[in-house]
Design a protein around this motif. Sequence first.
Motif, short mmCIF file in Angstrom:
data_model
loop_
_atom_site.label_atom_id
_atom_site.label_comp_id
_atom_site.label_asym_id
_atom_site.label_seq_id
_atom_site.Cartn_x
_atom_site.Cartn_y
_atom_site.Cartn_z
N ASP A 100 -43.74 -1.84 29.95
CA ASP A 100 -43.08 -3.19 30.12
C ASP A 100 -41.50 -2.61 30.66
O ASP A 100 -41.14 -2.16 30.47
N LYS A 101 -41.04 -3.81 31.51
CA LYS A 101 -39.75 -3.68 32.05
C LYS A 101 -38.72 -4.56 30.92
O LYS A 101 -39.36 -5.53 30.61
N THR A 102 -37.80 -4.20 30.69
CA THR A 102 -36.77 -5.03 30.02
C THR A 102 -35.84 -5.98 30.67
O THR A 102 -35.35 -5.55 32.02
N ASP A 103 -35.52 -7.16 30.46
CA ASP A 103 -34.63 -8.11 30.99
C ASP A 103 -33.24 -7.88 30.63
O ASP A 103 -32.22 -8.27 30.93
N ARG A 104 -33.00 -6.66 29.77
CA ARG A 104 -31.77 -6.40 29.42
C ARG A 104 -30.98 -5.36 30.37
O ARG A 104 -31.42 -4.50 30.41
N ASP A 105 -29.87 -5.83 30.97
CA ASP A 105 -29.32 -4.80 31.88
C ASP A 105 -28.24 -4.15 31.38
O ASP A 105 -27.57 -3.26 31.94
N ASP A 106 -27.85 -4.55 29.97
CA ASP A 106 -26.66 -3.79 29.22
C ASP A 106 -27.21 -2.44 28.73
O ASP A 106 -26.27 -1.67 28.51
N LEU A 107 -28.38 -2.34 28.36
CA LEU A 107 -28.98 -1.20 27.49
C LEU A 107 -28.99 0.13 28.22
O LEU A 107 -29.35 -0.12 29.61
N LYS A 108 -28.94 1.07 27.87
CA LYS A 108 -29.17 2.40 28.49
C LYS A 108 -30.61 2.65 27.93
O LYS A 108 -30.73 2.86 26.93
N ILE A 109 -31.56 2.74 28.89
CA ILE A 109 -32.95 2.95 28.67
C ILE A 109 -33.32 4.33 29.27
O ILE A 109 -32.97 5.02 30.35
N VAL A 110 -34.05 4.99 28.29
CA VAL A 110 -34.75 6.16 28.68
C VAL A 110 -36.09 6.18 28.43
O VAL A 110 -36.49 5.93 27.37
N ARG A 111 -37.01 6.45 29.46
CA ARG A 111 -38.47 6.71 29.39
C ARG A 111 -38.81 8.11 29.28
O ARG A 111 -38.57 8.62 29.99
N ILE A 112 -39.74 8.16 28.17
CA ILE A 112 -40.16 9.49 27.75
C ILE A 112 -41.48 9.43 27.55
O ILE A 112 -41.96 8.79 26.81
N PRO A 113 -42.44 10.30 28.27
CA PRO A 113 -43.87 10.18 28.11
C PRO A 113 -44.08 10.89 26.97
O PRO A 113 -45.10 11.92 26.95
N ALA A 114 -43.89 10.50 25.91
CA ALA A 114 -44.11 11.31 24.62
C ALA A 114 -45.35 11.62 24.19
O ALA A 114 -45.79 12.78 24.02
N THR A 115 -46.29 10.39 24.28
CA THR A 115 -47.48 10.65 23.93
C THR A 115 -48.35 11.60 24.68
O THR A 115 -48.99 12.49 24.44
N GLU A 116 -48.12 11.77 26.27
CA GLU A 116 -48.83 12.64 26.99
C GLU A 116 -48.31 14.00 26.66
O GLU A 116 -48.89 14.75 26.78
N LYS A 117 -46.85 14.09 26.57
CA LYS A 117 -46.44 15.59 26.45
C LYS A 117 -46.98 16.03 25.00
O LYS A 117 -47.43 17.17 24.99
N ALA A 118 -47.42 15.11 24.05
CA ALA A 118 -47.80 15.82 22.72
C ALA A 118 -49.28 16.06 23.05
O ALA A 118 -49.86 17.26 22.45
N LYS A 119 -50.03 15.29 23.92
CA LYS A 119 -51.22 15.67 24.25
C LYS A 119 -51.43 17.06 24.74
O LYS A 119 -52.39 17.77 24.46
#
Lengths: 182, 358
Positions: A100-119
């Motif tokens: 999902d995309k967020t409509d908050r433009d003030d937030l610092k967003i960091v997307r990490i593929p955590a589940t894929e990396k764990a696999k």
Amino acid sequence: MYKEIICSGFGGQGIMVMGKLIANAAMKENKEVTWMPSYGAEVRGGTAHSKIIVSDKPVASGLFYEPQDCIVMNRPSFIKFEHVIKKNGLMIINSSLVSDKTDRDDLKIVRIPATEKAKELGNIKVANMVALGAYQRITNLVKLESIIAILKDVFPPYRHIMLDINKQALHEGVKLADEYKS
Amino acid sequence: MTKNNQKDKNRVLMVGNHIIGQAAIEAGCKFYAGYPITPQNELTAYMADNMPEAGGVFIQAESELAAISMIFGASVIGERVMTSSSSPGISLKQEGISYLAACKLPAVIVNMQRGGPGLGNISPAQSDYFQATKGGGHGDYHTVVLAPNGSQELFDLTYLAFDLADIYRTPVLVLGDGVLGQMAEPVTLKPSFKHEKTKVDKSWALAQTKNKEPKVVKSLFLEYGALENLNKELKKTYDIIESNEVRAETFYIDDCEIILVAFGATSRICKKVMMTLRNEGLKIGMIRPITLWPFPKKIISDAAHKKVKFLVVEMNMGQMVEDVRMAVFGKSEVHFYGRTAGIIPSEKEIIKKIRSLS
């Protein structure tokens, strides 16, 4: 320094443990901390979150509703917390499960593929550690060594065979955070 | 700074329910019986894990009634005993608590409150205040009620509860709630207050009676006047407790226009509210009863005057507020704000209420 953090995801993703590791590591660094689990008639697969406060001074109340930092490990958590994070806060998103995309433009967003990396590492359960590693790298709230040092205290002895893969996952999270930044 | 570091080194991060368990073991609790109920299950589990190693006995009873009766039995022979439950389970234990009081038996009972009435829900609440402080079971008795509000106090007051129970030969209630039971905070697993090992005479105990005068512990008194004598004796003890054991924490009560009164988890939220508003220049003070019975009447009464208003904040529909009103005795306005049934009042709500008063 006063920081309110929510770790969130579904039951079984190690959401409580993530929070406990942050709180324990901060305590070892002489900070004041509280850790509060969400509890209720929870089931595996249901949503769960833990609330952590890390502060230089004694914590007045461990209860809060609007975190500065939020780690979201699944989509229901994203929906639940996206709009309550404080202005200019931080959201670490498990991009393997949340697109999902967020409509908050003030937030610092960091997307990490955590589940894929764990696999990739061979155990899907360490996705929490990947995300935690990334969180540590981005915030430097506690030292990575502090988290690693207390793994053996937070995990019960029968889980100690898992210490290495958890450490590895933390390091991978750090790397992913660096890659995301650049 | 050095002192701080020393303290820090020994701290451990534990949830409230575990802290109570460890405090009981440190205080020499030798018998625990309980029956599972959320949100105090971690305490029962902790005792199951740790009592045998500590040289004590753990029994998961078949019911709450069985658990309270079992600790009655172990207390009769002079051992330090504890049981724990949450609101609906504590209701079930009331018969036993009344019997413990009548027989002047020391015991520690922990209530990690949840939403009620009835089976209610499993979220934090403070709606057992009436039950805890006004007797609870039938008959002319009181239990000492201790209301911790954080990790170190959960330890200290549980530890203290065993001493008070022995000294005054009375059941002592530790009144917590779902928040305190579930939240983890750093704690030092030693009493933080100055503590001398209390040597208490337990010659009343029904132990080592062979070839000695028979002893009796009972709560049935049919002879004319006998029960009244017992109740007068109990009253004497309660009077001593009221003059010796009142505990409360006060903040800025000589420099404020509004005094918050709150106990347990709610007092933590109120403290944050007080700090926030004082930073804005609003004159807010606070009184936090640590003993709910004996209630800090005098402290509240002394703080009351025409120019100050009281705001009592609780996780119920208004219970302690009655005791506050009684202590204030018309000298100040007394207001109330509460959320109930497992809903925790937020700082924002409390601040809004305060602004509506000033």
